[in-house]
Design a protein around this motif. Sequence first.
Motif, PDB file in Angstrom:
ATOM      1  N   ALA A  79       0.863  -1.188   0.000  1.00 59.62           N
ATOM      2  CA  ALA A  79       0.000   0.000   0.000  1.00 59.62           C
ATOM      3  C   ALA A  79       0.897   1.234   0.000  1.00 59.62           C
ATOM      4  CB  ALA A  79      -0.919   0.023   1.216  1.00 59.62           C
ATOM      5  N   PRO A  80       0.485   2.297  -0.697  1.00 56.93           N
ATOM      6  CA  PRO A  80       1.292   3.526  -0.697  1.00 56.93           C
ATOM      7  C   PRO A  80       1.542   4.070   0.709  1.00 56.93           C
ATOM      8  CG  PRO A  80      -0.344   3.624  -2.432  1.00 56.93           C
ATOM      9  CD  PRO A  80      -0.676   2.407  -1.613  1.00 56.93           C
ATOM     10  N   SER A  81       0.565   3.914   1.612  1.00 56.11           N
ATOM     11  CA  SER A  81       0.754   4.404   2.978  1.00 56.11           C
ATOM     12  C   SER A  81       1.855   3.626   3.693  1.00 56.11           C
ATOM     13  CB  SER A  81      -0.550   4.295   3.772  1.00 56.11           C
ATOM     14  OG  SER A  81      -1.027   2.961   3.780  1.00 56.11           O
ATOM     15  N   LEU A  82       1.951   2.330   3.428  1.00 57.10           N
ATOM     16  CA  LEU A  82       3.002   1.524   4.047  1.00 57.10           C
ATOM     17  C   LEU A  82       4.374   1.923   3.506  1.00 57.10           C
ATOM     18  CD1 LEU A  82       1.244  -1.972   3.956  1.00 57.10           C
ATOM     19  CD2 LEU A  82       1.420  -0.380   5.880  1.00 57.10           C
TER      20      LEU A  82
ATOM     21  N   VAL B  85       7.053  -2.210  -4.433  1.00 59.53           N
ATOM     22  CA  VAL B  85       5.885  -1.484  -3.926  1.00 59.53           C
ATOM     23  C   VAL B  85       4.747  -1.638  -4.935  1.00 59.53           C
ATOM     24  CG1 VAL B  85       7.237   0.218  -2.619  1.00 59.53           C
ATOM     25  CG2 VAL B  85       6.653   0.682  -5.002  1.00 59.53           C
ATOM     26  N   VAL B  86       3.544  -1.177  -4.545  1.00 59.62           N
ATOM     27  CA  VAL B  86       2.395  -1.242  -5.450  1.00 59.62           C
ATOM     28  C   VAL B  86       2.193   0.103  -6.146  1.00 59.62           C
ATOM     29  CG1 VAL B  86       1.198  -3.091  -4.245  1.00 59.62           C
ATOM     30  CG2 VAL B  86       0.838  -0.711  -3.534  1.00 59.62           C
ATOM     31  N   GLU B  87       1.240   0.123  -7.082  1.00 55.10           N
ATOM     32  CA  GLU B  87       0.921   1.349  -7.820  1.00 55.10           C
ATOM     33  C   GLU B  87       0.580   2.492  -6.873  1.00 55.10           C
ATOM     34  OE1 GLU B  87      -2.236   0.534 -10.498  1.00 55.10           O
ATOM     35  OE2 GLU B  87      -1.108  -0.928 -11.677  1.00 55.10           O
ATOM     36  N   TYR B  88       0.841   3.707  -7.336  1.00 54.78           N
ATOM     37  CA  TYR B  88       0.575   4.958  -6.614  1.00 54.78           C
ATOM     38  C   TYR B  88       1.507   5.173  -5.424  1.00 54.78           C
ATOM     39  CZ  TYR B  88      -3.677   4.644  -9.397  1.00 54.78           C
ATOM     40  OH  TYR B  88      -4.553   4.499 -10.435  1.00 54.78           O
TER      41      TYR B  88
ATOM     42  N   ASN C 299      -2.952  -2.791  -5.048  1.00 53.74           N
ATOM     43  CA  ASN C 299      -3.347  -3.377  -3.769  1.00 53.74           C
ATOM     44  C   ASN C 299      -4.419  -4.457  -3.937  1.00 53.74           C
ATOM     45  OD1 ASN C 299      -5.367  -1.514  -4.486  1.00 53.74           O
ATOM     46  ND2 ASN C 299      -5.944  -1.174  -2.352  1.00 53.74           N
ATOM     47  N   GLN C 300      -5.066  -4.503  -5.103  1.00 52.52           N
ATOM     48  CA  GLN C 300      -6.090  -5.513  -5.354  1.00 52.52           C
ATOM     49  C   GLN C 300      -5.640  -6.611  -6.314  1.00 52.52           C
ATOM     50  OE1 GLN C 300      -9.203  -5.683  -3.859  1.00 52.52           O
ATOM     51  NE2 GLN C 300      -8.379  -4.076  -2.550  1.00 52.52           N
ATOM     52  N   LYS C 301      -4.591  -6.370  -7.090  1.00 53.03           N
ATOM     53  CA  LYS C 301      -4.127  -7.361  -8.065  1.00 53.03           C
ATOM     54  C   LYS C 301      -2.608  -7.389  -8.049  1.00 53.03           C
ATOM     55  CE  LYS C 301      -4.484 -10.355 -11.423  1.00 53.03           C
ATOM     56  NZ  LYS C 301      -4.999 -11.728 -11.162  1.00 53.03           N
ATOM     57  N   LEU C 302      -2.044  -8.451  -7.496  1.00 59.15           N
ATOM     58  CA  LEU C 302      -0.604  -8.547  -7.308  1.00 59.15           C
ATOM     59  C   LEU C 302       0.041  -9.410  -8.387  1.00 59.15           C
ATOM     60  CD1 LEU C 302      -0.572  -9.136  -3.445  1.00 59.15           C
ATOM     61  CD2 LEU C 302      -0.135  -6.987  -4.652  1.00 59.15           C
ATOM     62  N   ASP C 303       1.291  -9.075  -8.713  1.00 56.49           N
ATOM     63  CA  ASP C 303       2.094  -9.866  -9.629  1.00 56.49           C
ATOM     64  C   ASP C 303       2.930 -10.826  -8.778  1.00 56.49           C
ATOM     65  OD1 ASP C 303       3.950 -10.906 -11.407  1.00 56.49           O
ATOM     66  OD2 ASP C 303       4.267  -9.013 -12.466  1.00 56.49           O
ATOM     67  N   LEU C 304       2.398 -12.012  -8.530  1.00 52.75           N
ATOM     68  CA  LEU C 304       3.048 -12.946  -7.617  1.00 52.75           C
ATOM     69  C   LEU C 304       4.392 -13.431  -8.154  1.00 52.75           C
ATOM     70  CD1 LEU C 304       0.029 -15.090  -6.373  1.00 52.75           C
ATOM     71  CD2 LEU C 304       0.928 -12.949  -5.469  1.00 52.75           C
ATOM     72  N   GLU C 305       4.492 -13.567  -9.465  1.00 56.45           N
ATOM     73  CA  GLU C 305       5.763 -14.002 -10.049  1.00 56.45           C
ATOM     74  C   GLU C 305       6.849 -12.949  -9.805  1.00 56.45           C
ATOM     75  OE1 GLU C 305       7.595 -15.367 -14.400  1.00 56.45           O
ATOM     76  OE2 GLU C 305       5.425 -15.152 -14.111  1.00 56.45           O
ATOM     77  N   ARG C 306       6.480 -11.679  -9.971  1.00 54.39           N
ATOM     78  CA  ARG C 306       7.453 -10.598  -9.725  1.00 54.39           C
ATOM     79  C   ARG C 306       7.860 -10.575  -8.254  1.00 54.39           C
ATOM     80  NH1 ARG C 306       8.406  -5.409 -11.988  1.00 54.39           N
ATOM     81  NH2 ARG C 306      10.603  -4.981 -11.533  1.00 54.39           N
ATOM     82  N   ILE C 307       6.895 -10.767  -7.370  1.00 54.52           N
ATOM     83  CA  ILE C 307       7.196 -10.790  -5.940  1.00 54.52           C
ATOM     84  C   ILE C 307       8.182 -11.901  -5.626  1.00 54.52           C
ATOM     85  CG2 ILE C 307       6.193 -11.307  -3.675  1.00 54.52           C
ATOM     86  CD1 ILE C 307       3.700  -9.766  -4.590  1.00 54.52           C
TER      87      ILE C 307
ATOM     88  N   ILE D 125       6.782  -9.091   3.820  1.00 53.68           N
ATOM     89  CA  ILE D 125       5.827  -8.329   3.018  1.00 53.68           C
ATOM     90  C   ILE D 125       4.903  -7.591   3.973  1.00 53.68           C
ATOM     91  CG2 ILE D 125       3.917  -8.463   1.373  1.00 53.68           C
ATOM     92  CD1 ILE D 125       5.252 -10.863   0.126  1.00 53.68           C
ATOM     93  N   PHE D 126       4.759  -6.282   3.778  1.00 51.83           N
ATOM     94  CA  PHE D 126       3.909  -5.466   4.638  1.00 51.83           C
ATOM     95  C   PHE D 126       2.553  -5.285   3.969  1.00 51.83           C
ATOM     96  CE2 PHE D 126       8.139  -4.722   6.088  1.00 51.83           C
ATOM     97  CZ  PHE D 126       8.005  -4.588   7.460  1.00 51.83           C
ATOM     98  N   VAL D 127       1.507  -5.617   4.715  1.00 52.21           N
ATOM     99  CA  VAL D 127       0.146  -5.707   4.180  1.00 52.21           C
ATOM    100  C   VAL D 127      -0.749  -4.700   4.889  1.00 52.21           C
ATOM    101  CG1 VAL D 127      -1.836  -7.233   3.859  1.00 52.21           C
ATOM    102  CG2 VAL D 127       0.494  -8.153   3.669  1.00 52.21           C
ATOM    103  N   TRP D 128      -1.575  -4.004   4.109  1.00 47.91           N
ATOM    104  CA  TRP D 128      -2.608  -3.130   4.652  1.00 47.91           C
ATOM    105  C   TRP D 128      -3.783  -4.028   4.996  1.00 47.91           C
ATOM    106  CZ3 TRP D 128      -5.696   0.873   1.279  1.00 47.91           C
ATOM    107  CH2 TRP D 128      -6.557   1.605   2.104  1.00 47.91           C
ATOM    108  N   TYR D 129      -4.091  -4.153   6.293  1.00 45.20           N
ATOM    109  CA  TYR D 129      -4.964  -5.200   6.805  1.00 45.20           C
ATOM    110  C   TYR D 129      -6.293  -5.294   6.049  1.00 45.20           C
ATOM    111  CZ  TYR D 129      -7.067  -8.259  10.316  1.00 45.20           C
ATOM    112  OH  TYR D 129      -7.661  -9.307  10.952  1.00 45.20           O
ATOM    113  N   HIS D 130      -7.023  -4.172   5.906  1.00 44.09           N
ATOM    114  CA  HIS D 130      -8.315  -4.207   5.224  1.00 44.09           C
ATOM    115  C   HIS D 130      -8.234  -3.679   3.791  1.00 44.09           C
ATOM    116  CE1 HIS D 130     -10.148  -4.706   9.287  1.00 44.09           C
ATOM    117  NE2 HIS D 130     -10.989  -5.421   8.594  1.00 44.09           N
TER     118      HIS D 130
END
Length: 312
Positions: free
Chosen positions: A55-58, A74-77, A93-101, A109-114
């Motif tokens: 998440a951009p905030s993270l 990081v994710v978009e934005y 934050n809704q669609k991840l590139d798992l292969e890139r990860i 990995i830091f996750v925005w809980y909700h």
Amino acid sequence: MNRLSSVKILVSWWLVLACTLPVHAQEPVRPFVVRDDAGREHTLARPVQRAIALAPSLTELIFATGGGDRLVGVVEYSDYPAAARALPRVGSNQKLDLERIATLKPDMIFVWYHGNGQREIERLRAMGIPMFYLEPKHLDDLPAVFERLGRLFGTEAAARDASTRYRARLASQRARHAGVPRVRTFYQIWSQPLMTINGTHLISDVMALCGGENVFADQPMLVPQLSTESVVAANPEVILAAHRSRDDADLAPLRDPQAQSLAHWQRYTSMRAVKNGQVWTIPGDLIARHGPRILDAADAVCTALDAVRAAR
């Protein structure tokens, strides 16, 4: 005595001296434990070396507490600070590139809980990469978030500095708005479907800091869906929503009744907010990110609510 003999004697004395000095064993690396906002304890043998923020905030939080050089994705934005713009993207934050990860080989990995898609999180969990959940719900939660991140990245000094600055600024803002008359406030998260926030959301805490009363604070869901009629019946004095900021020049609140996301309210002239022209947009890059700049968002919200009070 020749020169060679002198050197041998000197070396012998150094060996004797070295044998008489106490021997100190190397300090073992001690594992440490940090708890996340899902209540899970993470035991680490060393600070995080390779992190991904979902998440951009993270991303902002990690940079603010000294761990920005450990971010590998990081994710978009994720555009603040400027250094974040150069980091590899791993989706949204809704669609991840798992292969890139997987290729980036993160150790946390830091996750925005909700905020992150649960299906994506489940797929990520199956990869076996440790995930640290964060979601501060109150303004007073953030200093502890700073300090936990400092512990995770081994950047405790930078995290303490960030926490100290934040606490001082928050106290100053509270002092300025202590005892101000309350303003009935509606915050629109989304227009179609119409959505708001309840009293446990961080944005509601920002509103309260400025003397705002969230008219939907008692809703059971964090982000409830509403009918237009329920908002009209609540009769807020001010309507707030986010606007997309393109650069730092856009980080200001706007009294903007004709804003695209808010224009539909203009037909409901019985509402005090509409009748008095108190329809505002707040910079989305500030209000939607649960990081240090949330206090900049508070300044913007306070500007809008102060305008309502001044016009009474």
